[in-house]
Enzyme design. Structure first.
Site, PDB file in Angstrom:
ATOM      1  N   CYS A  94       7.840  -3.900   9.852  1.00 49.81           N
ATOM      2  CA  CYS A  94       6.467  -4.387   9.673  1.00 49.81           C
ATOM      3  C   CYS A  94       5.933  -4.075   8.285  1.00 49.81           C
ATOM      4  CB  CYS A  94       5.559  -3.811  10.752  1.00 49.81           C
ATOM      5  SG  CYS A  94       5.345  -2.018  10.667  1.00 49.81           S
TER       6      CYS A  94
ATOM      7  N   GLN B  41       0.944  -7.727  14.664  1.00 54.50           N
ATOM      8  CA  GLN B  41       2.239  -7.635  13.985  1.00 54.50           C
ATOM      9  C   GLN B  41       3.332  -8.238  14.858  1.00 54.50           C
ATOM     10  OE1 GLN B  41       3.058  -6.170  10.799  1.00 54.50           O
ATOM     11  NE2 GLN B  41       4.920  -7.313  11.255  1.00 54.50           N
TER      12      GLN B  41
ATOM     13  N   HIS C  29       0.062  -2.527  18.091  1.00 50.53           N
ATOM     14  CA  HIS C  29      -0.112  -3.374  16.894  1.00 50.53           C
ATOM     15  C   HIS C  29       0.248  -4.814  17.286  1.00 50.53           C
ATOM     16  CE1 HIS C  29      -0.719  -4.457  12.882  1.00 50.53           C
ATOM     17  NE2 HIS C  29       0.257  -3.827  12.259  1.00 50.53           N
TER      18      HIS C  29
ATOM     19  N   ASP D 229      10.425   1.281  12.042  1.00 43.35           N
ATOM     20  CA  ASP D 229       9.089   1.508  11.488  1.00 43.35           C
ATOM     21  C   ASP D 229       9.084   2.926  10.930  1.00 43.35           C
ATOM     22  OD1 ASP D 229       6.376   1.260  10.863  1.00 43.35           O
ATOM     23  OD2 ASP D 229       5.692   1.685  12.908  1.00 43.35           O
TER      24      ASP D 229
ATOM     25  N   ARG E 100       2.461 -12.882   9.002  1.00 40.79           N
ATOM     26  CA  ARG E 100       1.191 -12.274   9.434  1.00 40.79           C
ATOM     27  C   ARG E 100       0.058 -13.276   9.212  1.00 40.79           C
ATOM     28  NH1 ARG E 100       0.446  -6.826   9.874  1.00 40.79           N
ATOM     29  NH2 ARG E 100      -1.475  -7.505  10.888  1.00 40.79           N
TER      30      ARG E 100
ATOM     31  N   ARG F  60      -9.160  -2.036  12.782  1.00 33.17           N
ATOM     32  CA  ARG F  60      -8.002  -1.134  12.679  1.00 33.17           C
ATOM     33  C   ARG F  60      -8.542   0.281  12.788  1.00 33.17           C
ATOM     34  NH1 ARG F  60      -2.983  -1.045   8.532  1.00 33.17           N
ATOM     35  NH2 ARG F  60      -2.404  -2.618  10.065  1.00 33.17           N
TER      36      ARG F  60
END
Ligand code: CP
Ligand code: NVA
Length: 318
Positions: free
Chosen positions: A277, A145, A142, A237, A305, A115
């Site tokens: 998310c 996700q 991402h 988001d 996830r 990440r």
């Protein structure tokens, strides 16, 4: 299509997950199918260990709850060890080249999840290393996700192709990956962002190209009600992503009118589901009444996830 029975037909063209744009529709469906199978198996008490004896390195240059826990727990459930490597502690954070880090880790571990900020750093890791590299979030994408999101959509809707997904808010890493993931599977996708915060044209172009192959639609607009109209899935988001903390106040002003509240959600189908998310800011990008309301499936999404990441690990490191 019954995803549980979707057969793994071809080896993956590349052993990385840098962006979903690099994966074929078949590879995405294989990973979703395996995630469903692993989830059902786990609930029935079965814990296959296809990664026994292997080690996953997890490099974090940004904070994480879900990504860290899902990869760490997922790797262990599959029989692998997982190493948490914060860039606050490893030499990468003191300027050691990413290319050397890639070569060193390739001598000791079997896969890397990272990440970080720049997509280019991820690409350098993949280029200079000799082991699978998985994108655990960059400023651009991402993908992990979105695999969990597609899994959640499938579980709640029983299908994927032909649905409509609306993403409201910042044209950020989540918006880019949602555009790509949906368009790869023939899901109509609409993104509504204020002027100056639209998703990058390059990635919208990729999505349009993917959608053409399916006859599905990609829409980028400044009108949230237009984007949400008739949607099966509504998602949003944060307005200020990790690394954009200094812009948070200016963004709150720019994004006024882009909150997913009950009135906006009412434009979607009556049985639409809401995804986020997480982490979420109630009262900013989403009203508490929506994220904590009956259409929200955000904790199913968070759980997924784990199952989606296990599928990625098993397919790339197995
Ligand atoms: N959604 C997500 O990636 O959460 P974390 O930042 O907690 O990993
Ligand atoms: N867009 C957010 C996603 C967090 C999971 C960020 O990059 O901070």
């Amino acid at each position: 299509m019954d995803l549980m029975r979707y057969a793994a037909r071809a080896p993956f063209a590349q052993r990385h997950l840098l962006t979903l744009q690099d994966w074929s529709e078949d590879e995405i469906l294989q990973s979703l199918s395996l995630a469903l199978q692993l989830k059902a198996g786990l609930k029935a008490g079965r814990r296959p260990k296809p990664l026994a004896g292997k080690t996953l390195a997890m490099i974090f240059a940004k904070s994480s709850t879900r990504t860290r826990v899902s990869f760490e727990v997922g790797a262990r459930q599959l029989g692998a060890d997982a190493l948490f490597l914060s860039t606050a502690d490893i030499q990468l954070g003191r300027g050691e080249p990413i290319s050397d880090t890639a070569r060193v880790l390739s001598r000791m571990v079997d896969g890397i999840m990272i990440r970080t900020f720049a997509q280019a750093d991820l690409e350098q890791l993949a280029l200079h290393g000799s082991i699978p590299v998985i994108n655990g979030l960059t400023d651009e994408f991402h993908p992990c996700q979105i695999l969990a999101d597609l899994l959640t959509i499938y579980e709640h809707k029983g299908t994927l192709k032909g649905l409509k997904v609306a993403f409201i808010g910042d044209g950020n890493n989540m918006a880019h990956s949602m555009l790509i993931g949906c368009s790869k599977l023939g899901i109509d996708v609409s993104v509504a962002s204020p002027a100056g915060y639209a998703p990058k044209a390059r990635y919208v172009g990729w999505a349009q190209e993917n959608a053409r192959a399916h006859g599905s639609l990609v829409c980028v607009t400044e009108d949230p009600a237009e984007a949400v109209g008739g949607a099966d899935v509504v998602c949003t988001d944060v307005w200020a992503s990790m690394g954009q903390e200094a812009e948070a106040q200016a963004r709150r002003t720019a994004f006024a009118g882009y909150q997913v509240d009950e009135a906006l959600l009412a434009h979607a189908k009556a049985d639409a589901i809401f995804l986020h998310c997480l982490p979420a800011h109630r009262g900013e990008e989403v009203a508490a009444g929506v994220i904590d309301g009956p259409q929200s499936v955000v904790f199913d999404e968070a759980e997924n996830r784990l199952h989606a990441q296990k599928a990625v690990l098993a397919l790339l490191m197995g």
